[in-house]
Write a protein that holds these residues in place. Structure first.
Motif, PDB file in Angstrom:
ATOM      1  N   GLY A 283      19.751 -13.577 -72.137  1.00  0.00           N
ATOM      2  CA  GLY A 283      20.675 -12.491 -72.481  1.00  0.00           C
ATOM      3  C   GLY A 283      21.927 -12.439 -71.635  1.00  0.00           C
ATOM      4  O   GLY A 283      22.601 -11.398 -71.594  1.00  0.00           O
ATOM      5  N   ILE A 284      22.261 -13.538 -70.976  1.00  0.00           N
ATOM      6  CA  ILE A 284      23.502 -13.567 -70.206  1.00  0.00           C
ATOM      7  C   ILE A 284      24.670 -13.527 -71.175  1.00  0.00           C
ATOM      8  O   ILE A 284      24.738 -14.336 -72.104  1.00  0.00           O
ATOM      9  N   PRO A 285      25.601 -12.576 -71.027  1.00  0.00           N
ATOM     10  CA  PRO A 285      26.719 -12.457 -71.974  1.00  0.00           C
ATOM     11  C   PRO A 285      27.501 -13.765 -72.102  1.00  0.00           C
ATOM     12  O   PRO A 285      27.668 -14.496 -71.126  1.00  0.00           O
ATOM     13  N   ARG A 286      27.965 -14.040 -73.318  1.00  0.00           N
ATOM     14  CA  ARG A 286      28.679 -15.285 -73.564  1.00  0.00           C
ATOM     15  C   ARG A 286      29.884 -15.436 -72.631  1.00  0.00           C
ATOM     16  O   ARG A 286      30.217 -16.552 -72.211  1.00  0.00           O
ATOM     17  N   SER A 287      30.523 -14.321 -72.287  1.00  0.00           N
ATOM     18  CA  SER A 287      31.704 -14.396 -71.430  1.00  0.00           C
ATOM     19  C   SER A 287      31.379 -14.881 -70.018  1.00  0.00           C
ATOM     20  O   SER A 287      32.250 -15.393 -69.311  1.00  0.00           O
ATOM     21  N   ARG A 288      30.122 -14.737 -69.603  1.00  0.00           N
ATOM     22  CA  ARG A 288      29.719 -15.165 -68.257  1.00  0.00           C
ATOM     23  C   ARG A 288      28.823 -16.389 -68.272  1.00  0.00           C
ATOM     24  O   ARG A 288      28.437 -16.910 -67.229  1.00  0.00           O
TER      25      ARG A 288
END
Length: 266
Positions: A123-128
């Motif tokens: 679930g790590i955000p795509r932006s990071r």
């Protein structure tokens, strides 16, 4: 890899008052397989933010203990709490990282693709996500092999991909089963430096090994033999207790004492 000098952590000072709750709390921990007690009433604590070594010969029960801590071992009795919850609780899945002896990666994906996939699962955000993957690859010194298929990597390299996957989620407890097997001395040193940096930032690490010369890299040790806990203390305390120059000599002295006690039992 940017590393401080490879110095082992100092032995912990005597506590001056109540400390934080242990990251792992075991009392009477037992695992029975058939008629054999694989783990026999183990009781110990693992302090948070430390590097604890789990040492013993092959077949001593180290992997079974690790599976019990991460919640994948069946038929566990006794008390076993991890980060304040019973081992295996659903809420621990994102808080505990586990690296097995066998690499847990997809051979038809590159190292980077493996990490990107697991980052999405976590679930790590795509932006990071790209930055997290790059950092994990850097931490395990695999940037030069980031785009190689995992199936074409050496065993040691594939194991480092598994470690990088575990680092992605910034776990509070990182459990590593023989993470330095098959690695050259320089890479072993670099990984231990990484483990110490993680502990300095608050991560608790439990690292199993049968290589006794790695013991002095740990702040605390659990020494196991035949499913029993021979000792749980600092390397220095174990050497002083047994009058030994090395942890290996201390371990052998404890084994001899245990055998003598067994032989004297009617």
């Amino acid at each position: 890899m940017n590393k401080p000098p490879p110095q082992p952590p100092p032995d912990p000072a005597e506590p001056t008052g109540p400390g934080p709750d242990p990251a792992v709390h075991a009392r009477g921990l037992t695992v029975v397989r058939g008629t054999r007690r694989v783990l026999d009433a183990l009781s110990f604590d693992v302090a948070p933010g430390t590097v604890t070594g789990l040492l013993g010969p092959s077949g001593s029960g180290k992997s079974t203990l690790i599976r019990a801590i991460v919640g994948t071992q069946a038929k566990v009795t006794g008390t076993l709490d991890v980060l304040g919850s019973p081992a295996g609780s659903a809420g621990l899945r994102s808080r505990v990282g586990y690296v097995t002896q066998a690499p847990s990666v997809y051979g038809d994906l590159s190292a980077r693709q493996n990490l990107d996939y697991y980052a999405a699962v976590l679930g790590i955000p795509r932006s990071r996500r790209a930055a997290a993957v790059t950092q994990a690859l850097t931490d395990v010194d695999l940037t030069s092999h980031a785009d190689d298929l995992a199936g074409n990597l050496s065993g040691g390299q594939a194991s480092r991909v598994s470690l990088a996957v575990a680092l992605l989620g910034a776990p509070e407890l990182l459990v590593l089963d023989e993470p330095t097997v098959g690695l050259d001395p320089v890479l072993r040193r670099d990984l231990w430096d990484l483990f110490h940096r993680l502990a300095a930032h608050g991560t608790t690490l439990l690292i199993s090994s049968h290589v006794m010369d790695e013991a002095d890299r740990c702040a605390h040790l659990l020494l196991v033999r035949d499913g029993t806990l021979l000792a749980a203390d600092t390397p220095r305390a174990l050497r002083e207790q047994t009058g030994s120059d090395t942890v290996e000599e201390a371990f052998l002295a404890l084994v001899d004492a245990a055998r003598a006690a067994e032989d004297s039992t009617p």
